[in-house]
Scaffold this motif. Sequence first.
Motif, PDB file in Angstrom:
ATOM      1  N   PHE A  59       0.842  -1.194   0.000  1.00 50.22           N
ATOM      2  CA  PHE A  59       0.000   0.000   0.000  1.00 50.22           C
ATOM      3  C   PHE A  59       0.877   1.243   0.000  1.00 50.22           C
ATOM      4  CE2 PHE A  59      -2.783   3.318   1.434  1.00 50.22           C
ATOM      5  CZ  PHE A  59      -3.972   3.015   0.782  1.00 50.22           C
ATOM      6  N   ARG A  60       0.484   2.199  -0.820  1.00 53.38           N
ATOM      7  CA  ARG A  60       1.208   3.477  -0.920  1.00 53.38           C
ATOM      8  C   ARG A  60       0.718   4.384   0.205  1.00 53.38           C
ATOM      9  NH1 ARG A  60       3.200   6.071  -5.954  1.00 53.38           N
ATOM     10  NH2 ARG A  60       4.495   7.785  -5.213  1.00 53.38           N
ATOM     11  N   ILE A  61       1.502   4.472   1.285  1.00 52.56           N
ATOM     12  CA  ILE A  61       1.088   5.232   2.468  1.00 52.56           C
ATOM     13  C   ILE A  61       1.458   6.706   2.380  1.00 52.56           C
ATOM     14  CG2 ILE A  61       1.105   3.259   4.038  1.00 52.56           C
ATOM     15  CD1 ILE A  61       3.877   4.287   5.035  1.00 52.56           C
ATOM     16  N   HIS A  62       2.298   7.032   1.407  1.00 46.83           N
ATOM     17  CA  HIS A  62       2.848   8.393   1.308  1.00 46.83           C
ATOM     18  C   HIS A  62       3.386   8.522  -0.107  1.00 46.83           C
ATOM     19  CE1 HIS A  62       5.902  11.540   2.036  1.00 46.83           C
ATOM     20  NE2 HIS A  62       5.166  11.884   3.094  1.00 46.83           N
ATOM     21  N   SER A  63       3.558   9.737  -0.583  1.00 47.69           N
ATOM     22  CA  SER A  63       4.084   9.906  -1.947  1.00 47.69           C
ATOM     23  C   SER A  63       5.448   9.238  -2.103  1.00 47.69           C
ATOM     24  CB  SER A  63       4.166  11.382  -2.317  1.00 47.69           C
ATOM     25  OG  SER A  63       5.019  12.062  -1.418  1.00 47.69           O
ATOM     26  N   ALA A  64       6.194   9.096  -1.005  1.00 51.68           N
ATOM     27  CA  ALA A  64       7.532   8.515  -1.084  1.00 51.68           C
ATOM     28  C   ALA A  64       7.642   7.101  -0.517  1.00 51.68           C
ATOM     29  CB  ALA A  64       8.526   9.421  -0.352  1.00 51.68           C
ATOM     30  N   HIS A  65       6.531   6.509  -0.038  1.00 49.55           N
ATOM     31  CA  HIS A  65       6.630   5.203   0.637  1.00 49.55           C
ATOM     32  C   HIS A  65       5.525   4.233   0.221  1.00 49.55           C
ATOM     33  CE1 HIS A  65       9.755   6.631   3.330  1.00 49.55           C
ATOM     34  NE2 HIS A  65       9.044   7.725   3.493  1.00 49.55           N
ATOM     35  N   LEU A  66       5.980   3.021  -0.087  1.00 52.17           N
ATOM     36  CA  LEU A  66       5.106   1.909  -0.437  1.00 52.17           C
ATOM     37  C   LEU A  66       5.474   0.769   0.514  1.00 52.17           C
ATOM     38  CD1 LEU A  66       3.135   0.691  -2.640  1.00 52.17           C
ATOM     39  CD2 LEU A  66       5.184   0.079  -3.915  1.00 52.17           C
ATOM     40  N   VAL A  67       4.515   0.303   1.327  1.00 49.93           N
ATOM     41  CA  VAL A  67       4.848  -0.723   2.325  1.00 49.93           C
ATOM     42  C   VAL A  67       4.155  -2.050   2.051  1.00 49.93           C
ATOM     43  CG1 VAL A  67       5.299   0.912   4.198  1.00 49.93           C
ATOM     44  CG2 VAL A  67       3.037  -0.075   3.982  1.00 49.93           C
ATOM     45  N   ASN A  68       4.836  -3.107   2.443  1.00 45.38           N
ATOM     46  CA  ASN A  68       4.269  -4.440   2.416  1.00 45.38           C
ATOM     47  C   ASN A  68       3.464  -4.588   3.708  1.00 45.38           C
ATOM     48  OD1 ASN A  68       3.799  -7.200   2.630  1.00 45.38           O
ATOM     49  ND2 ASN A  68       5.785  -7.762   1.771  1.00 45.38           N
ATOM     50  N   LEU A  69       2.167  -4.778   3.613  1.00 46.21           N
ATOM     51  CA  LEU A  69       1.300  -4.825   4.795  1.00 46.21           C
ATOM     52  C   LEU A  69       1.675  -5.963   5.750  1.00 46.21           C
ATOM     53  CD1 LEU A  69      -2.130  -3.928   3.151  1.00 46.21           C
ATOM     54  CD2 LEU A  69      -0.607  -2.420   4.450  1.00 46.21           C
ATOM     55  N   ASP A  70       2.360  -6.982   5.259  1.00 40.97           N
ATOM     56  CA  ASP A  70       2.806  -8.076   6.129  1.00 40.97           C
ATOM     57  C   ASP A  70       3.797  -7.601   7.193  1.00 40.97           C
ATOM     58  OD1 ASP A  70       1.340 -10.184   5.115  1.00 40.97           O
ATOM     59  OD2 ASP A  70       2.891 -10.786   3.685  1.00 40.97           O
ATOM     60  N   TYR A  71       4.481  -6.496   6.927  1.00 39.51           N
ATOM     61  CA  TYR A  71       5.528  -6.033   7.839  1.00 39.51           C
ATOM     62  C   TYR A  71       5.079  -4.875   8.727  1.00 39.51           C
ATOM     63  CZ  TYR A  71       8.646  -9.026   5.211  1.00 39.51           C
ATOM     64  OH  TYR A  71       9.236 -10.121   4.624  1.00 39.51           O
ATOM     65  N   VAL A  72       3.810  -4.492   8.644  1.00 44.00           N
ATOM     66  CA  VAL A  72       3.304  -3.409   9.477  1.00 44.00           C
ATOM     67  C   VAL A  72       2.984  -3.965  10.857  1.00 44.00           C
ATOM     68  CG1 VAL A  72       1.431  -1.736   9.806  1.00 44.00           C
ATOM     69  CG2 VAL A  72       2.411  -2.074   7.526  1.00 44.00           C
ATOM     70  N   LYS A  73       3.632  -3.395  11.873  1.00 45.89           N
ATOM     71  CA  LYS A  73       3.401  -3.834  13.243  1.00 45.89           C
ATOM     72  C   LYS A  73       2.349  -2.967  13.921  1.00 45.89           C
ATOM     73  CE  LYS A  73       6.667  -3.201  16.491  1.00 45.89           C
ATOM     74  NZ  LYS A  73       7.928  -3.466  17.239  1.00 45.89           N
TER      75      LYS A  73
END
Length: 110
Positions: A59-73
């Motif tokens: 998921f694109r959480i910010h214009s500069a960051h795309l995160v793998n939701l599996d690693y969100v704590k």
Amino acid sequence: HGKLTIATNDGKEIFDIPDIVHCEAAGNYTIFNFKNRKPLKDSRTLKRYDEVLSKHGFFRIHSAHLVNLDYVKRFDNGKNSFVVLKSNEKLPVSTRRKDDFLSALAAYSS
């Protein structure tokens, strides 16, 4: 879960998508951060990878960051919202993407 080919200075490397923790925009480049290896820089934009990886739990959480939701704590909501990854790294969540992110996170983890 799929593979991704990243162009490097030496050629191309193929990675398992679940090993990518998050991607970060650096101008017209994308920096890939992995679970078990050093970051890699690719000469394509984050926008391009957003289109590919959003089908794989990113998921694109910010214009500069795309995160793998599996690693969100954790998600911290405040004046400056951010996610905490399992590595304890903090990444900002933009105000305009926050609601969509929370919906995506809820749908992903259920």
